[in-house]
Motif scaffolding. Structure first.
Motif, PDB file in Angstrom:
ATOM      1  N   LYS A  19       0.813  -1.215   0.000  1.00  0.00           N
ATOM      2  CA  LYS A  19       0.000   0.000   0.000  1.00  0.00           C
ATOM      3  C   LYS A  19       0.849   1.268   0.000  1.00  0.00           C
ATOM      4  O   LYS A  19       0.308   2.378  -0.046  1.00  0.00           O
ATOM      5  CB  LYS A  19      -0.914   0.006   1.219  1.00  0.00           C
ATOM      6  CG  LYS A  19      -1.981  -1.082   1.202  1.00  0.00           C
ATOM      7  CD  LYS A  19      -2.762  -1.078   2.505  1.00  0.00           C
ATOM      8  CE  LYS A  19      -3.804  -2.191   2.538  1.00  0.00           C
ATOM      9  NZ  LYS A  19      -4.511  -2.230   3.849  1.00  0.00           N
ATOM     10  N   GLY A  20       2.158   1.112   0.090  1.00  0.00           N
ATOM     11  CA  GLY A  20       3.031   2.276   0.126  1.00  0.00           C
ATOM     12  C   GLY A  20       3.143   2.909   1.484  1.00  0.00           C
ATOM     13  O   GLY A  20       3.676   4.019   1.618  1.00  0.00           O
ATOM     14  N   GLU A  21       2.655   2.220   2.512  1.00  0.00           N
ATOM     15  CA  GLU A  21       2.766   2.733   3.873  1.00  0.00           C
ATOM     16  C   GLU A  21       4.178   2.495   4.405  1.00  0.00           C
ATOM     17  O   GLU A  21       4.861   1.560   3.971  1.00  0.00           O
ATOM     18  CB  GLU A  21       1.742   2.051   4.775  1.00  0.00           C
ATOM     19  CG  GLU A  21       0.299   2.306   4.375  1.00  0.00           C
ATOM     20  CD  GLU A  21      -0.687   1.528   5.229  1.00  0.00           C
ATOM     21  OE1 GLU A  21      -0.280   0.999   6.276  1.00  0.00           O
ATOM     22  OE2 GLU A  21      -1.866   1.441   4.829  1.00  0.00           O
ATOM     23  N   PRO A  22       4.638   3.313   5.344  1.00  0.00           N
ATOM     24  CA  PRO A  22       5.986   3.109   5.897  1.00  0.00           C
ATOM     25  C   PRO A  22       6.109   1.747   6.573  1.00  0.00           C
ATOM     26  O   PRO A  22       5.246   1.359   7.359  1.00  0.00           O
ATOM     27  CB  PRO A  22       6.120   4.242   6.920  1.00  0.00           C
ATOM     28  CG  PRO A  22       5.131   5.277   6.487  1.00  0.00           C
ATOM     29  CD  PRO A  22       3.981   4.514   5.892  1.00  0.00           C
ATOM     30  N   VAL A  23       7.145   1.026   6.224  1.00  0.00           N
ATOM     31  CA  VAL A  23       7.444  -0.267   6.832  1.00  0.00           C
ATOM     32  C   VAL A  23       8.912  -0.265   7.257  1.00  0.00           C
ATOM     33  O   VAL A  23       9.790   0.128   6.479  1.00  0.00           O
ATOM     34  CB  VAL A  23       7.190  -1.429   5.840  1.00  0.00           C
ATOM     35  CG1 VAL A  23       7.726  -2.748   6.408  1.00  0.00           C
ATOM     36  CG2 VAL A  23       5.706  -1.551   5.537  1.00  0.00           C
ATOM     37  N   TYR A  24       9.161  -0.676   8.499  1.00  0.00           N
ATOM     38  CA  TYR A  24      10.516  -0.768   9.019  1.00  0.00           C
ATOM     39  C   TYR A  24      10.905  -2.243   9.135  1.00  0.00           C
ATOM     40  O   TYR A  24      10.240  -3.011   9.826  1.00  0.00           O
ATOM     41  CB  TYR A  24      10.627  -0.097  10.391  1.00  0.00           C
ATOM     42  CG  TYR A  24      10.582   1.416  10.316  1.00  0.00           C
ATOM     43  CD1 TYR A  24      11.758   2.164  10.263  1.00  0.00           C
ATOM     44  CD2 TYR A  24       9.363   2.097  10.272  1.00  0.00           C
ATOM     45  CE1 TYR A  24      11.725   3.545  10.176  1.00  0.00           C
ATOM     46  CE2 TYR A  24       9.321   3.474  10.187  1.00  0.00           C
ATOM     47  CZ  TYR A  24      10.513   4.200  10.146  1.00  0.00           C
ATOM     48  OH  TYR A  24      10.474   5.570  10.061  1.00  0.00           O
ATOM     49  N   VAL A  25      11.978  -2.597   8.435  1.00  0.00           N
ATOM     50  CA  VAL A  25      12.516  -3.956   8.496  1.00  0.00           C
ATOM     51  C   VAL A  25      13.799  -3.883   9.311  1.00  0.00           C
ATOM     52  O   VAL A  25      14.755  -3.198   8.920  1.00  0.00           O
ATOM     53  CB  VAL A  25      12.801  -4.518   7.091  1.00  0.00           C
ATOM     54  CG1 VAL A  25      13.252  -5.970   7.184  1.00  0.00           C
ATOM     55  CG2 VAL A  25      11.565  -4.394   6.201  1.00  0.00           C
ATOM     56  N   SER A  68      10.651   3.947  -1.420  1.00  0.00           N
ATOM     57  CA  SER A  68      11.147   4.834  -0.363  1.00  0.00           C
ATOM     58  C   SER A  68      10.381   4.687   0.951  1.00  0.00           C
ATOM     59  O   SER A  68      10.820   5.181   1.984  1.00  0.00           O
ATOM     60  CB  SER A  68      11.081   6.289  -0.830  1.00  0.00           C
ATOM     61  OG  SER A  68       9.750   6.657  -1.162  1.00  0.00           O
ATOM     62  N   SER A  69       9.251   3.998   0.902  1.00  0.00           N
ATOM     63  CA  SER A  69       8.471   3.793   2.129  1.00  0.00           C
ATOM     64  C   SER A  69       9.041   2.677   3.002  1.00  0.00           C
ATOM     65  O   SER A  69       8.629   2.508   4.136  1.00  0.00           O
ATOM     66  CB  SER A  69       7.013   3.464   1.772  1.00  0.00           C
ATOM     67  OG  SER A  69       6.953   2.315   0.941  1.00  0.00           O
ATOM     68  N   ILE A  70       9.990   1.900   2.458  1.00  0.00           N
ATOM     69  CA  ILE A  70      10.589   0.786   3.202  1.00  0.00           C
ATOM     70  C   ILE A  70      11.884   1.268   3.842  1.00  0.00           C
ATOM     71  O   ILE A  70      12.759   1.824   3.175  1.00  0.00           O
ATOM     72  CB  ILE A  70      10.861  -0.420   2.301  1.00  0.00           C
ATOM     73  CG1 ILE A  70       9.628  -0.741   1.451  1.00  0.00           C
ATOM     74  CG2 ILE A  70      11.276  -1.632   3.138  1.00  0.00           C
ATOM     75  CD1 ILE A  70       8.383  -1.084   2.253  1.00  0.00           C
ATOM     76  N   ASN A  71      12.002   1.052   5.131  1.00  0.00           N
ATOM     77  CA  ASN A  71      13.134   1.574   5.898  1.00  0.00           C
ATOM     78  C   ASN A  71      13.930   0.435   6.529  1.00  0.00           C
ATOM     79  O   ASN A  71      13.362  -0.535   7.029  1.00  0.00           O
ATOM     80  CB  ASN A  71      12.631   2.504   7.001  1.00  0.00           C
ATOM     81  CG  ASN A  71      11.790   3.637   6.456  1.00  0.00           C
ATOM     82  OD1 ASN A  71      12.312   4.652   6.013  1.00  0.00           O
ATOM     83  ND2 ASN A  71      10.467   3.467   6.476  1.00  0.00           N
ATOM     84  N   LEU A  72      15.236   0.580   6.526  1.00  0.00           N
ATOM     85  CA  LEU A  72      16.145  -0.425   7.081  1.00  0.00           C
ATOM     86  C   LEU A  72      16.650  -0.010   8.449  1.00  0.00           C
ATOM     87  O   LEU A  72      17.083   1.126   8.643  1.00  0.00           O
ATOM     88  CB  LEU A  72      17.345  -0.611   6.143  1.00  0.00           C
ATOM     89  CG  LEU A  72      18.513  -1.449   6.687  1.00  0.00           C
ATOM     90  CD1 LEU A  72      18.109  -2.907   6.856  1.00  0.00           C
ATOM     91  CD2 LEU A  72      19.728  -1.331   5.768  1.00  0.00           C
ATOM     92  N   ILE A  73      16.584  -0.946   9.394  1.00  0.00           N
ATOM     93  CA  ILE A  73      17.259  -0.793  10.683  1.00  0.00           C
ATOM     94  C   ILE A  73      18.180  -1.996  10.837  1.00  0.00           C
ATOM     95  O   ILE A  73      17.712  -3.123  10.957  1.00  0.00           O
ATOM     96  CB  ILE A  73      16.268  -0.752  11.861  1.00  0.00           C
ATOM     97  CG1 ILE A  73      15.274   0.383  11.682  1.00  0.00           C
ATOM     98  CG2 ILE A  73      17.013  -0.612  13.177  1.00  0.00           C
ATOM     99  CD1 ILE A  73      14.160   0.378  12.706  1.00  0.00           C
ATOM    100  N   LYS A  74      19.475  -1.762  10.789  1.00  0.00           N
ATOM    101  CA  LYS A  74      20.446  -2.851  10.953  1.00  0.00           C
ATOM    102  C   LYS A  74      21.239  -2.593  12.224  1.00  0.00           C
ATOM    103  O   LYS A  74      21.902  -1.567  12.353  1.00  0.00           O
ATOM    104  CB  LYS A  74      21.385  -2.934   9.758  1.00  0.00           C
ATOM    105  CG  LYS A  74      22.310  -4.163   9.796  1.00  0.00           C
ATOM    106  CD  LYS A  74      23.317  -4.144   8.660  1.00  0.00           C
ATOM    107  CE  LYS A  74      24.420  -3.145   8.922  1.00  0.00           C
ATOM    108  NZ  LYS A  74      25.520  -3.207   7.932  1.00  0.00           N
ATOM    109  N   ALA A  75      21.162  -3.526  13.160  1.00  0.00           N
ATOM    110  CA  ALA A  75      21.809  -3.346  14.461  1.00  0.00           C
ATOM    111  C   ALA A  75      22.618  -4.586  14.823  1.00  0.00           C
ATOM    112  O   ALA A  75      22.439  -5.187  15.875  1.00  0.00           O
ATOM    113  CB  ALA A  75      20.757  -3.059  15.535  1.00  0.00           C
TER     114      ALA A  75
END
Length: 427
Positions: free
Chosen positions: A65-71, A110-117
């Protein structure tokens, strides 16, 4: 669920994802046929448990849907990207995030965001302390998907899975109900802690993927017998994958996403308030360091007045540079000859983990640790002998009480240095 008990959906053939634009394939990747039936079968074997799919399907639909998603990804050096060149673009975390974005997000993704920790050499005993800061970014982010990778880091976990399960429970209980995926990486000697940790995944019906299940059996075969990739191709060293190894790890996660996407929606969402299998004692652990200690505890720093700036670095998120870990620390130096040598912490808590700096430098030496006037441990920064963060358990009780923790240099090491990076406490 055993391998031969997987559903038809679990056995869905792997479809190779397109690679992100601009990522250069390493030369040895051309030696494996990623379109072959044998490769599809290798990837298919990685699905240890499809798990309850409600949360993961919800995240995929948000992406569409183009909503922000954090992976988000949390783990050790493999999650940091060790063995991958360049580390920030070829690591499995970045590659699987790119594959997720290319497959499910509209337009430019651009709605998909990466968090790598990922942080090298660290177990879930430290990961649970870092979670709020490095994944949730102190409350600014709520991941929609969280991949946990500590299967080759937790051998020395003093809590024997309690911190690992606490991290799982903490993530599952978030208000936005994220999908939690367990990823079991493997060493060159075919070892991991899957036997200890996978029961936690079964207990909460989590999606789980295993590099051990995908790779180890075929490592022993010839190409005619079904070998797809050799250990020399998969491993950069005895611990970490090559670029090709990282690609395969990314493909395994993409396959899980694909299997989930094409499966019927489970009718009931997984329960996140079950009785813990091992324990949940560290769910509410919080980081205590020089930045926030004045509001929480009383300290006498003694000769631990300095701030150490030569710290372990990790490439977080999609960064091509390292971020210093635990910069708000206390370092002992003999230069403070007028000061009392001892660091003293007065804190109300029932559980306490000390984080100190391991170092390969002979400038650092061993410290003694006392809790409530009783000597309990020595902290040796040369136990592993390279600069990284070391967590050790000091207090593990059922009730909150006031404790006094004292740290001072051991006899013969008074002229050395020692860095207290911080504490993880449960009150």
């Amino acid at each position: 669920m055993l391998d031969d008990e997987r559903s038809v959906d679990d056995k869905r053939e792997y479809s190779a994802p397109r690679d992100p634009v601009g990522v250069v394939q390493s030369a040895n990747e051309t030696q494996v046929d990623f379109e072959s039936q044998a490769y599809r079968e290798l990837i298919g074997r990685s699905v240890l448990n499809k798990g309850n799919n409600v949360r993961l399907k919800r995240a995929i639909e948000k992406a569409r849907k183009g909503e922000p998603v954090y992976v988000a990804y949390i783990g050790g050096s493999i999650t940091q990207g060790a063995g991958a060149v360049p580390i920030h673009l070829q690591c499995y975390a970045y590659r699987s995030y790119e594959q997720f974005k290319n497959r499910y997000a509209p337009l430019d993704g651009s709605s998909i965001n990466l968090i790598k920790a990922g942080v090298g050499g660290t177990p879930s005993e430290l990961g649970i302390i870092r979670y709020d800061r490095d994944v949730l970014r102190d409350g600014q982010v709520q991941p929609d998907i969280l991949i946990i990778e500590f299967a080759v880091n937790d051998a020395d976990d003093e809590t024997k899975g309690n911190c690992y399960e606490s991290l799982v429970i903490k993530a599952l209980a978030a208000d936005n109900k994220p999908a939690v995926i367990l990823l079991f990486s493997v060493f060159e000697n075919d070892w991991n802690l899957q036997d200890r940790l996978a029961p936690i995944g079964w207990h909460y019906d989590l999606p789980m993927v295993s590099m051990k299940d995908a790779l180890v059996e075929q490592f022993q075969k010839t190409p005619a017998e079904g070998n797809v990739i050799t250990k020399e191709q998969f491993f950069h060293d005895i611990y970490h994958p090559t670029n090709m190894g990282h690609r395969i790890m990314a493909d395994v996660l993409s396959h899980l996403f694909d299997v989930t996407d094409h499966s019927a929606l489970d009718q009931v969402e997984q329960c996140d308030d079950q009785t813990p299998l091992i324990g949940s004692d560290f769910v509410n652990v919080k980081l205590l360091d020089r930045k926030n200690i004045e509001h929480i505890a009383r300290i006498e720093v003694g000769a631990f007045q300095h701030t150490d700036t030569e710290l372990q670095m990790a490439e977080m998120h999609d960064h091509d540079y390292g971020t210093p870990l635990f910069p708000h620390n206390w370092m002992y130096s003999r230069e403070d000859t007028q000061e009392r040598n001892r660091f003293t912490l007065h804190l109300n808590c029932k559980r306490l983990i000390l984080i100190f700096k391991d170092s390969g430098s002979d400038e650092f030496g061993t410290a003694n640790i006392r809790v409530d006037d009783e000597h309990i441990k020595q902290a040796d920064p040369h136990q592993v002998n390279w600069t990284h963060c070391h967590a050790i358990l000091l207090i593990n009780e059922n009730e909150v009480s006031e404790h006094k923790i004292e740290i001072e240099m051991a006899e013969g090491y008074e002229d050395k240095k020692f860095t207290i990076l911080g504490f993880g406490y449960v009150d």
